[in-house]
Design a protein around this motif. Structure first.
Motif, PDB file in Angstrom:
ATOM      1  N   GLY A  46       0.519  -1.246   0.486  1.00  0.00           N
ATOM      2  CA  GLY A  46       0.121   0.266  -0.149  1.00  0.00           C
ATOM      3  C   GLY A  46       1.030   0.966   0.005  1.00  0.00           C
ATOM      4  O   GLY A  46       0.517   2.779   0.031  1.00  0.00           O
ATOM      5  N   SER A  47       2.232   0.903   0.384  1.00  0.00           N
ATOM      6  CA  SER A  47       3.280   2.454   0.353  1.00  0.00           C
ATOM      7  C   SER A  47       3.039   2.500  -1.146  1.00  0.00           C
ATOM      8  O   SER A  47       3.269   1.898  -2.274  1.00  0.00           O
ATOM      9  N   LEU A  48       3.514   3.939  -1.356  1.00  0.00           N
ATOM     10  CA  LEU A  48       3.739   4.415  -2.892  1.00  0.00           C
ATOM     11  C   LEU A  48       4.807   5.535  -3.064  1.00  0.00           C
ATOM     12  O   LEU A  48       5.295   6.430  -2.241  1.00  0.00           O
ATOM     13  N   PRO A  49       6.024   5.378  -3.628  1.00  0.00           N
ATOM     14  CA  PRO A  49       7.096   5.950  -3.831  1.00  0.00           C
ATOM     15  C   PRO A  49       6.951   6.879  -4.595  1.00  0.00           C
ATOM     16  O   PRO A  49       6.276   7.069  -5.682  1.00  0.00           O
ATOM     17  N   VAL A  50       7.475   8.335  -4.425  1.00  0.00           N
ATOM     18  CA  VAL A  50       7.889   9.553  -4.667  1.00  0.00           C
ATOM     19  C   VAL A  50       9.040   9.786  -5.468  1.00  0.00           C
ATOM     20  O   VAL A  50      10.204   9.485  -4.264  1.00  0.00           O
ATOM     21  N   LEU A  51       9.671  10.555  -6.360  1.00  0.00           N
ATOM     22  CA  LEU A  51      10.635  10.637  -7.045  1.00  0.00           C
ATOM     23  C   LEU A  51      10.956  11.766  -6.273  1.00  0.00           C
ATOM     24  O   LEU A  51      10.497  12.594  -5.879  1.00  0.00           O
ATOM     25  N   ASN A  52      12.327  11.782  -5.818  1.00  0.00           N
ATOM     26  CA  ASN A  52      13.201  12.921  -5.088  1.00  0.00           C
ATOM     27  C   ASN A  52      13.517  13.816  -6.548  1.00  0.00           C
ATOM     28  O   ASN A  52      14.706  12.791  -7.352  1.00  0.00           O
ATOM     29  N   GLU A  53      12.976  15.081  -6.430  1.00  0.00           N
ATOM     30  CA  GLU A  53      13.582  16.067  -8.084  1.00  0.00           C
ATOM     31  C   GLU A  53      15.341  15.909  -7.922  1.00  0.00           C
ATOM     32  O   GLU A  53      15.741  16.753  -8.476  1.00  0.00           O
ATOM     33  N   ARG A  54      15.375  16.274  -6.564  1.00  0.00           N
ATOM     34  CA  ARG A  54      16.734  16.763  -6.240  1.00  0.00           C
ATOM     35  C   ARG A  54      17.843  15.798  -6.767  1.00  0.00           C
ATOM     36  O   ARG A  54      18.183  15.654  -7.926  1.00  0.00           O
ATOM     37  N   ALA A  55      17.379  14.295  -6.785  1.00  0.00           N
ATOM     38  CA  ALA A  55      18.344  13.214  -7.271  1.00  0.00           C
ATOM     39  C   ALA A  55      18.342  12.965  -8.791  1.00  0.00           C
ATOM     40  O   ALA A  55      19.247  13.264  -9.736  1.00  0.00           O
ATOM     41  N   LEU A  56      17.017  13.837 -10.034  1.00  0.00           N
ATOM     42  CA  LEU A  56      16.376  13.606 -10.878  1.00  0.00           C
ATOM     43  C   LEU A  56      17.531  15.019 -11.508  1.00  0.00           C
ATOM     44  O   LEU A  56      18.239  14.265 -12.919  1.00  0.00           O
ATOM     45  N   GLN A  57      17.815  15.805 -10.422  1.00  0.00           N
ATOM     46  CA  GLN A  57      18.343  17.279 -11.050  1.00  0.00           C
ATOM     47  C   GLN A  57      20.102  16.189 -11.098  1.00  0.00           C
ATOM     48  O   GLN A  57      20.274  16.458 -12.763  1.00  0.00           O
ATOM     49  N   LEU A  58      20.417  15.735 -10.340  1.00  0.00           N
ATOM     50  CA  LEU A  58      21.563  15.775 -10.185  1.00  0.00           C
ATOM     51  C   LEU A  58      22.234  14.838 -11.207  1.00  0.00           C
ATOM     52  O   LEU A  58      23.339  14.866 -11.982  1.00  0.00           O
ATOM     53  N   ALA A  59      21.104  13.997 -11.563  1.00  0.00           N
ATOM     54  CA  ALA A  59      21.463  12.517 -12.846  1.00  0.00           C
ATOM     55  C   ALA A  59      21.360  13.242 -14.261  1.00  0.00           C
ATOM     56  O   ALA A  59      22.351  13.048 -14.673  1.00  0.00           O
ATOM     57  N   ILE A  60      20.537  14.110 -14.381  1.00  0.00           N
ATOM     58  CA  ILE A  60      21.212  14.864 -16.104  1.00  0.00           C
ATOM     59  C   ILE A  60      22.169  16.048 -15.685  1.00  0.00           C
ATOM     60  O   ILE A  60      22.735  16.866 -16.127  1.00  0.00           O
ATOM     61  N   LYS A  61      22.605  16.237 -14.359  1.00  0.00           N
ATOM     62  CA  LYS A  61      24.025  17.248 -14.583  1.00  0.00           C
ATOM     63  C   LYS A  61      24.866  16.304 -14.895  1.00  0.00           C
ATOM     64  O   LYS A  61      25.491  16.627 -15.736  1.00  0.00           O
ATOM     65  N   VAL A  62      24.616  14.773 -14.054  1.00  0.00           N
ATOM     66  CA  VAL A  62      26.598  14.378 -13.742  1.00  0.00           C
ATOM     67  C   VAL A  62      26.118  13.686 -16.059  1.00  0.00           C
ATOM     68  O   VAL A  62      26.977  13.975 -16.774  1.00  0.00           O
ATOM     69  N   GLY A  63      24.259  13.956 -16.299  1.00  0.00           N
ATOM     70  CA  GLY A  63      24.550  13.352 -17.606  1.00  0.00           C
ATOM     71  C   GLY A  63      25.275  13.923 -18.561  1.00  0.00           C
ATOM     72  O   GLY A  63      25.880  13.750 -19.571  1.00  0.00           O
ATOM     73  N   THR A  64      25.226  15.407 -18.977  1.00  0.00           N
ATOM     74  CA  THR A  64      25.380  16.387 -19.358  1.00  0.00           C
ATOM     75  C   THR A  64      26.702  16.570 -19.339  1.00  0.00           C
ATOM     76  O   THR A  64      27.594  16.948 -20.441  1.00  0.00           O
ATOM     77  N   ALA A  65      27.658  16.611 -17.952  1.00  0.00           N
ATOM     78  CA  ALA A  65      28.581  16.679 -18.136  1.00  0.00           C
ATOM     79  C   ALA A  65      29.845  15.588 -18.939  1.00  0.00           C
ATOM     80  O   ALA A  65      30.881  15.524 -19.144  1.00  0.00           O
ATOM     81  N   LEU A  66      28.785  13.966 -19.298  1.00  0.00           N
ATOM     82  CA  LEU A  66      29.513  13.566 -19.631  1.00  0.00           C
ATOM     83  C   LEU A  66      29.180  13.265 -21.824  1.00  0.00           C
ATOM     84  O   LEU A  66      28.853  12.707 -22.359  1.00  0.00           O
ATOM     85  N   HIS A  67      28.489  14.456 -21.591  1.00  0.00           N
ATOM     86  CA  HIS A  67      27.787  14.070 -23.389  1.00  0.00           C
ATOM     87  C   HIS A  67      27.177  13.686 -23.844  1.00  0.00           C
ATOM     88  O   HIS A  67      27.341  13.567 -24.357  1.00  0.00           O
ATOM     89  N   CYS A  68      26.011  13.449 -22.128  1.00  0.00           N
ATOM     90  CA  CYS A  68      25.418  11.699 -22.980  1.00  0.00           C
ATOM     91  C   CYS A  68      23.863  12.897 -23.656  1.00  0.00           C
ATOM     92  O   CYS A  68      23.150  14.223 -23.249  1.00  0.00           O
ATOM     93  N   GLU A  69      23.339  11.896 -24.355  1.00  0.00           N
ATOM     94  CA  GLU A  69      22.006  12.808 -24.723  1.00  0.00           C
ATOM     95  C   GLU A  69      21.127  12.584 -23.410  1.00  0.00           C
ATOM     96  O   GLU A  69      20.817  11.278 -22.902  1.00  0.00           O
ATOM     97  N   ILE A  70      20.394  13.214 -22.838  1.00  0.00           N
ATOM     98  CA  ILE A  70      18.999  13.141 -21.937  1.00  0.00           C
ATOM     99  C   ILE A  70      17.183  12.466 -22.307  1.00  0.00           C
ATOM    100  O   ILE A  70      16.795  13.102 -23.220  1.00  0.00           O
ATOM    101  N   SER A  71      17.433  11.970 -21.479  1.00  0.00           N
ATOM    102  CA  SER A  71      15.878  10.780 -22.346  1.00  0.00           C
ATOM    103  C   SER A  71      14.905  11.897 -22.173  1.00  0.00           C
ATOM    104  O   SER A  71      15.322  12.530 -20.793  1.00  0.00           O
ATOM    105  N   GLU A  72      14.156  11.407 -23.300  1.00  0.00           N
ATOM    106  CA  GLU A  72      12.816  12.932 -23.211  1.00  0.00           C
ATOM    107  C   GLU A  72      11.361  12.278 -22.159  1.00  0.00           C
ATOM    108  O   GLU A  72      10.937  12.586 -21.791  1.00  0.00           O
ATOM    109  N   ARG A  73      11.581  11.182 -21.887  1.00  0.00           N
ATOM    110  CA  ARG A  73      11.156  10.404 -21.073  1.00  0.00           C
ATOM    111  C   ARG A  73      11.268   9.648 -19.897  1.00  0.00           C
ATOM    112  O   ARG A  73      12.400   8.738 -20.124  1.00  0.00           O
ATOM    113  N   LEU A  74      10.630   9.914 -19.278  1.00  0.00           N
ATOM    114  CA  LEU A  74      11.084   9.435 -17.729  1.00  0.00           C
ATOM    115  C   LEU A  74      10.760   8.435 -16.980  1.00  0.00           C
ATOM    116  O   LEU A  74       9.660   8.028 -17.055  1.00  0.00           O
ATOM    117  N   LYS A  75      11.201   6.483 -17.293  1.00  0.00           N
ATOM    118  CA  LYS A  75      10.830   6.079 -16.990  1.00  0.00           C
ATOM    119  C   LYS A  75      11.542   5.028 -15.950  1.00  0.00           C
ATOM    120  O   LYS A  75      12.773   5.301 -16.209  1.00  0.00           O
TER     121      LYS A  75
END
Ligand SMILES: [Zn+2]
Length: 481
Positions: A46-75
């Motif tokens: 019955g418990s439900l997960p909620v995504l940590n926005e800061r974690a997503l921002q950090l993931a995108i930050k690392v991806g950008t610094a590593l010249h990655c393509e950032i996905s349009e859809r988060l799944k």
């Protein structure tokens, strides 16, 4: 027969958030077991997960610094396996749509000829996932205990292409990656706290072959040196198998630090063994391009750019610049020294040879150095303006370390000011020549080594305070007349 190793690395880095990936529990390390838990990270029905926005921002930050393509859809997807460290019996991860894919990381290392070389290593993907708990077996008689404080802590799994060709390249990759993560403040990367973990995929193939050999995966390597040593061992083991008409079996192996060997953990599982399927409790959503752009704008100067600036603006060698920028705090320290308008080259030499040696011997980090940047700059300035010799400075620095006093104060206190008074040096040189007629004669007969000895004697006579360059000149003049 020569063989070429093919290596890919999977690095799990803990993202520096205050709370877990899908709940509000703290990520603080070292607390009483199971204190940082709630129904979500314990997997209660019955418990439900909620995504940590800061974690997503950090993931995108690392991806950008590593010249990655950032996905349009988060799944997110469920990776299913049954083990007591996983309270839900599945891990929330990303399977076919990682947040970051297709980037690269530039590494720098010394090749076998000792030249500094650069190489781009492909990044396959960097995806978000939650960490598992920790099982404790030691000192427990009946069974094991489990601590879920880590369960749900945000991780970014960064997977490289199999572009690495030696244990040294793998080491250089980890150094470069850690530096970027620290510059981005994406995580502390403290390996002792498990904030950075590495698995290595290793195979070998005959030189000239284009097809990859069968790989083995070495899991849970807990230091960069262990990665280097385990890969070296694994390369040799696989070559030995192939040379002796055996074959390499795809399997997962562990590294035994004490024995210096890898050993079989289990035969390799395939992706389908995990029965991945989309996480139904987290609805896929779009990552807007504005969000990605906003994150891109927050990127600081990264280690590679900083090294290039050091080379261009301060005239440092590739290698010196590389050593300084590897650790952000070290590069910051260096630039704070330069604020005092001293020679960038001399400052770099003194930090890299003397200061780091002292800090390492006492296991002190650069930001806790008792010798502050302004103090080190003060010492370098005294060498630069010939107040003291480099030799004296080598004694002054440890004293600064111990007492916290400035170089200037110590030099005055101990009367260490360099003697540039030619009269005094001439006197000492005359004395030394008289006392060592054989060396003087040797020099006059063309034996240049004799001069070195005489210079040493004059330095001794002046308690190391004479300016060595002047001593050299005066001795030559005296001996040649
Ligand atoms: Zn929780």
């Amino acid at each position: 027969m020569t063989y070429e190793p093919v290596i890919g690395l999977e690095v799990h880095v803990q993202l520096g958030t205050k709370s877990k990936l899908f709940c509000a529990c703290s990520t603080e390390f070292g607390l009483e077991p199971n204190l940082n838990t709630c129904p979500v990270c314990l997997g209660w029905p019955g418990s439900l997960p909620v995504l940590n926005e800061r974690a997503l921002q950090l993931a995108i930050k690392v991806g950008t610094a590593l010249h990655c393509e950032i996905s349009e859809r988060l799944k997110f997807d469920r990776k299913n396996y049954f083990y007591p460290d996983l309270p839900k019996a599945y891990q929330i991860s990303q399977y076919d749509q990682p947040v970051n894919k297709g980037g690269f990381l530039e590494i720098e290392f010394k090749n076998q000829k000792g030249e500094v070389v650069y190489k781009k290593i492909g990044i396959t993907r960097a995806h978000l996932e939650e960490d598992a708990g920790k099982l404790l077996h030691e000192g427990i008689k009946d069974g094991s205990l489990v601590d879920y404080n880590r369960a749900g802590v945000p991780l970014l799994e960064i997977v490289s292409e199999p572009d690495l060709r030696s244990p040294d390249e793998a080491y250089a990759y980890l150094i470069a990656l850690k530096a970027i993560l620290q510059y981005l403040e994406a995580g502390d990367c403290n390996m002792e706290k498990g904030e950075l973990r590495c698995d290595a995929n290793v195979s070998v193939r005959k030189s000239g072959e284009t097809k990859f050999g069968t790989k083995a995966e070495i899991k849970n390597l807990n230091s960069f040196r262990a990665v280097q040593k385990a890969i070296q061992y694994e390369i040799e083991r696989q070559i030995d198998l192939l040379e002796n008409h055996g074959r390499v079996v795809q399997e997962t192996r562990l590294w035994n630090e004490n024995k210096g060997q890898t050993f079989l953990m289990r035969s390799k599982e395939e992706a389908h063994d995990y029965r991945y399927f989309p996480e139904p409790d987290l609805v896929p959503f779009t990552i807007s391009r504005q969000t990605v752009e906003a994150v891109r704008k927050t990127l600081p100067e990264l280690p590679g750019e900083r090294a290039k600036r050091f080379i261009k603006n301060y005239g440092l060698s590739d290698y010196d610049a590389f050593v300084l920028v590897q650790e952000k705090k070290l590069a910051d320290y260096y630039e704070r020294c330069l604020a005092q308008k001293i020679s960038p080259k001399l400052a770099s030499n003194w930090i890299q040879s003397e200061l780091l040696a002292l800090l390492n011997s006492k296991k002190i980090s650069i930001d806790e150095s008792p010798v502050k940047p302004a103090d080190l700059a003060g010492l370098v300035a005294l060498i630069e303006n010939n107040t003291i010799s480099g030799k004296i400075a080598k004694d002054v620095l440890p004293a600064m370390f111990e007492t916290g006093k400035s170089a200037k104060a110590l030099v005055q206190e101990k009367g260490l000011i360099q003697v540039t008074d030619t009269k005094l040096i001439e006197e000492a040189a005359g004395k030394v020549i008289q006392a060592n007629p054989k060396s003087a004669a040797d020099f006059r007969a063309g034996k240049m080594q004799a001069l070195g000895f005489l210079v040493g004697q004059v330095m001794k006579e002046t308690q190391g305070k004479a300016n060595p360059k002047l001593v050299n000149e005066i001795l030559r003049k005296k001996l040649q007349t």
